[in-house]
Motif scaffolding. Structure first.
Motif, PDB file in Angstrom:
ATOM      1  N   VAL A 154      30.684  81.430  31.697  1.00  0.00           N
ATOM      2  CA  VAL A 154      30.949  80.361  32.345  1.00  0.00           C
ATOM      3  C   VAL A 154      29.657  79.657  32.744  1.00  0.00           C
ATOM      4  N   ASN A 155      28.710  80.563  33.228  1.00  0.00           N
ATOM      5  CA  ASN A 155      27.532  79.680  33.562  1.00  0.00           C
ATOM      6  C   ASN A 155      26.779  78.955  32.131  1.00  0.00           C
ATOM      7  N   GLU A 156      26.840  79.731  30.987  1.00  0.00           N
ATOM      8  CA  GLU A 156      26.418  79.226  29.894  1.00  0.00           C
ATOM      9  C   GLU A 156      26.839  77.901  29.424  1.00  0.00           C
ATOM     10  N   TYR A 157      28.373  77.878  29.590  1.00  0.00           N
ATOM     11  CA  TYR A 157      28.922  76.565  28.974  1.00  0.00           C
ATOM     12  C   TYR A 157      29.467  75.397  30.116  1.00  0.00           C
ATOM     13  N   GLY A 158      29.575  75.857  31.276  1.00  0.00           N
ATOM     14  CA  GLY A 158      29.667  74.842  32.202  1.00  0.00           C
ATOM     15  C   GLY A 158      29.074  73.718  32.491  1.00  0.00           C
ATOM     16  N   ARG A 159      27.997  73.520  31.892  1.00  0.00           N
ATOM     17  CA  ARG A 159      27.051  72.267  32.088  1.00  0.00           C
ATOM     18  C   ARG A 159      27.765  71.389  30.976  1.00  0.00           C
ATOM     19  N   GLN A 160      28.690  71.894  30.147  1.00  0.00           N
ATOM     20  CA  GLN A 160      29.232  70.862  29.208  1.00  0.00           C
ATOM     21  C   GLN A 160      30.614  70.433  29.510  1.00  0.00           C
ATOM     22  N   ILE A 161      30.843  70.902  30.718  1.00  0.00           N
ATOM     23  CA  ILE A 161      32.436  70.648  31.207  1.00  0.00           C
ATOM     24  C   ILE A 161      32.416  69.911  32.533  1.00  0.00           C
ATOM     25  N   SER A 162      33.217  68.873  32.777  1.00  0.00           N
ATOM     26  CA  SER A 162      33.436  68.316  33.849  1.00  0.00           C
ATOM     27  C   SER A 162      34.524  68.860  34.725  1.00  0.00           C
ATOM     28  N   LEU A 163      34.254  69.182  35.960  1.00  0.00           N
ATOM     29  CA  LEU A 163      35.442  69.732  37.003  1.00  0.00           C
ATOM     30  C   LEU A 163      36.085  68.747  37.677  1.00  0.00           C
ATOM     31  N   ILE A 164      37.337  69.038  37.775  1.00  0.00           N
ATOM     32  CA  ILE A 164      38.059  68.206  38.799  1.00  0.00           C
ATOM     33  C   ILE A 164      38.762  69.216  39.789  1.00  0.00           C
ATOM     34  N   CYS A 165      38.237  69.030  40.966  1.00  0.00           N
ATOM     35  CA  CYS A 165      38.852  70.093  41.794  1.00  0.00           C
ATOM     36  C   CYS A 165      39.501  69.387  43.236  1.00  0.00           C
ATOM     37  N   SER A 166      40.265  70.304  43.844  1.00  0.00           N
ATOM     38  CA  SER A 166      41.192  69.727  45.209  1.00  0.00           C
ATOM     39  C   SER A 166      40.007  69.966  46.207  1.00  0.00           C
ATOM     40  N   LEU A 173      34.992  79.510  46.988  1.00  0.00           N
ATOM     41  CA  LEU A 173      35.037  79.057  45.734  1.00  0.00           C
ATOM     42  C   LEU A 173      34.310  77.843  45.150  1.00  0.00           C
ATOM     43  N   LEU A 174      34.334  76.882  46.287  1.00  0.00           N
ATOM     44  CA  LEU A 174      33.441  75.634  45.776  1.00  0.00           C
ATOM     45  C   LEU A 174      32.033  75.958  45.829  1.00  0.00           C
ATOM     46  N   ASP A 175      31.618  77.066  46.616  1.00  0.00           N
ATOM     47  CA  ASP A 175      30.293  77.405  46.299  1.00  0.00           C
ATOM     48  C   ASP A 175      29.878  77.848  44.827  1.00  0.00           C
ATOM     49  N   ARG A 176      30.722  78.721  44.269  1.00  0.00           N
ATOM     50  CA  ARG A 176      30.722  79.237  42.996  1.00  0.00           C
ATOM     51  C   ARG A 176      30.682  78.211  42.105  1.00  0.00           C
ATOM     52  N   LEU A 177      31.592  77.360  42.222  1.00  0.00           N
ATOM     53  CA  LEU A 177      31.819  76.077  41.306  1.00  0.00           C
ATOM     54  C   LEU A 177      30.363  75.253  41.364  1.00  0.00           C
ATOM     55  N   THR A 178      30.032  75.101  42.397  1.00  0.00           N
ATOM     56  CA  THR A 178      28.421  74.258  42.526  1.00  0.00           C
ATOM     57  C   THR A 178      27.428  75.102  41.790  1.00  0.00           C
ATOM     58  N   ASP A 179      27.328  76.467  41.958  1.00  0.00           N
ATOM     59  CA  ASP A 179      26.446  77.416  41.343  1.00  0.00           C
ATOM     60  C   ASP A 179      26.541  77.278  39.754  1.00  0.00           C
ATOM     61  N   ILE A 180      27.650  76.879  39.207  1.00  0.00           N
ATOM     62  CA  ILE A 180      27.781  76.821  37.758  1.00  0.00           C
ATOM     63  C   ILE A 180      27.143  75.682  37.108  1.00  0.00           C
ATOM     64  N   LYS A 181      27.174  74.709  38.167  1.00  0.00           N
ATOM     65  CA  LYS A 181      26.329  73.331  37.601  1.00  0.00           C
ATOM     66  C   LYS A 181      27.089  72.708  36.431  1.00  0.00           C
ATOM     67  N   PHE A 182      28.511  72.529  36.698  1.00  0.00           N
ATOM     68  CA  PHE A 182      29.123  71.700  35.835  1.00  0.00           C
ATOM     69  C   PHE A 182      28.590  70.264  35.505  1.00  0.00           C
ATOM     70  N   ARG A 183      28.903  69.823  34.221  1.00  0.00           N
ATOM     71  CA  ARG A 183      28.183  68.391  33.709  1.00  0.00           C
ATOM     72  C   ARG A 183      28.717  67.358  34.877  1.00  0.00           C
ATOM     73  N   GLU A 184      29.721  67.057  35.360  1.00  0.00           N
ATOM     74  CA  GLU A 184      30.241  66.324  36.548  1.00  0.00           C
ATOM     75  C   GLU A 184      31.298  66.979  37.333  1.00  0.00           C
ATOM     76  N   TYR A 185      31.247  66.414  38.651  1.00  0.00           N
ATOM     77  CA  TYR A 185      32.345  66.981  39.703  1.00  0.00           C
ATOM     78  C   TYR A 185      33.033  65.692  40.313  1.00  0.00           C
ATOM     79  N   TYR A 186      34.344  65.956  40.051  1.00  0.00           N
ATOM     80  CA  TYR A 186      35.414  64.941  40.719  1.00  0.00           C
ATOM     81  C   TYR A 186      36.240  65.800  41.777  1.00  0.00           C
ATOM     82  N   GLY A 187      36.744  64.975  42.703  1.00  0.00           N
ATOM     83  CA  GLY A 187      37.416  65.680  43.821  1.00  0.00           C
ATOM     84  C   GLY A 187      38.602  64.774  43.990  1.00  0.00           C
TER      85      GLY A 187
END
Length: 334
Positions: A154-166, A173-187
């Motif tokens: 997940v850490n390797e490929y997360g940068r290529q994925i945009s996250l859509i989160c509640s 969980l938000l801390d872990r998702l931030t740590d992954i460094k997704f391409r973009e974050y949308y709430g």
């Protein structure tokens, strides 16, 4: 449908509201203070309008009907791919990278496993949730080695994925998702009740988060479809893993809500809380009250949708008005 099953159905919405009320507000306040870099999901308006969209949920048909293998045969450049939290690792492990991943559940520890949990050993000490019931038998493996593999991929490929989160996710969980460094974050703010009602929880959450409200249908699969249909404005949506039911041979004690159900009835009554129905091909599947409720909500939304959804799972009990059954190959050829 028997009386006991019906009474549970009537109470599900209120039970969920009471259970999560305090956590949702606390999580929303935490989100407000830690939302740096997270944009409104409304900023993705029209983003899925150019290509067909495939949504991958996490029903057992993904494995038993070989749907992920079928998906892997398609030209990835020809469609947009939206997955839910529970299907992300399954996709990554076979070399399929989604464009978007949707996360909804506010549970403070369980959802971490979908992304690799740095504190897995502590979190599974008193919680057998995945070990007991996960439909992906491989994912029942709670070994630290398997978890380390999940963290790495997940850490390797997360940068290529945009996250859509509640905007009501647990801070852990938000801390872990931030740590992954997704391409973009949308709430987004989950629509949990009518915002026009006095004392509406949805309105309270929105006033805290200032994020667009999304009707999630109560579950992340439906939420992903709402995003693709009404935010992404996809003109053609195909879905796999949307079973909303269990295969006939699944033991009752390996279902998600078995422990909760067993606490409100006698052992001899447990059978009354599971309803069997036939899929379109005549096979039997069954639903507990929660799956029945989710399925009914989703069917209601689908029946009023401006466009049909193509259910490509070839299993389960999600069928009805405005749903077209078919295969993955036919979806792309049609």
């Amino acid at each position: 449908m028997n009386l006991k099953f019906s009474k549970i159905l009537e109470a599900i919405n209120d039970i969920g509201w009471r259970k999560h009320h305090g956590d949702l507000i606390a999580n929303a306040k935490s989100f407000k203070n830690n939302r740096s870099g997270i944009e409104k999901v409304g900023n993705l308006s029209g983003r899925l309008a150019e290509k067909p969209t495939i949504i991958v949920s996490a029903g057992p048909s993904l494995i038993r009907e070989k749907k992920l293998f079928e998906l892997s045969l398609q030209d990835r450049s020809t469609f947009d791919l939206v997955c839910i939290d529970a299907s992300l690792i399954r996709l990554l492990k076979i070399g399929i990278i989604p464009d978007y991943c949707v996360v909804l559940d506010p549970h403070p520890t369980r959802m971490l496993r979908w992304f690799g949990d740095y504190e897995l050993a502590k979190h599974i000490q008193d919680d057998d949730y995945f070990l007991r019931q996960d439909m992906d038998v491989d994912f029942r493996d709670t070994s630290l080695k398997k978890n380390e593999e999940n963290i790495k991929i997940v850490n390797e490929y997360g940068r290529q994925i945009s996250l859509i989160c509640s905007a009501c996710l647990a801070p852990s969980l938000l801390d872990r998702l931030t740590d992954i460094k997704f391409r973009e974050y949308y709430g987004f703010t989950p629509l949990v009740d009518n915002p026009d009602d006095e004392g509406s929880l949805t309105r309270t959450l929105y006033e805290i988060t200032k994020m667009n409200c999304l009707n999630t249908g109560g579950n992340v699969g439906c939420c992903a479809w709402v995003f693709a249909q009404f935010i992404g404005l996809s003109k053609k949506i195909g879905a796999i893993g949307f079973d909303y039911s269990y295969y006939e041979d699944t033991p009752f004690d390996e279902t998600q809500t078995y422990l909760e159900l067993s606490k409100i009835c006698e052992p001899s009554e447990i059978d009354e809380l599971f309803i069997f129905s036939e899929s379109l091909d005549g096979r039997k599947f069954f639903q507990d009250p929660t799956f029945y409720w989710y399925c009914d909500n989703f069917l209601s939304l689908l029946s009023n949708s401006p466009r049909p959804m193509y259910n490509l799972s070839n299993a389960g009990l999600l069928y009805g008005n405005n749903i077209i059954e078919g295969s993955i190959a036919d979806f792309f050829d049609g």
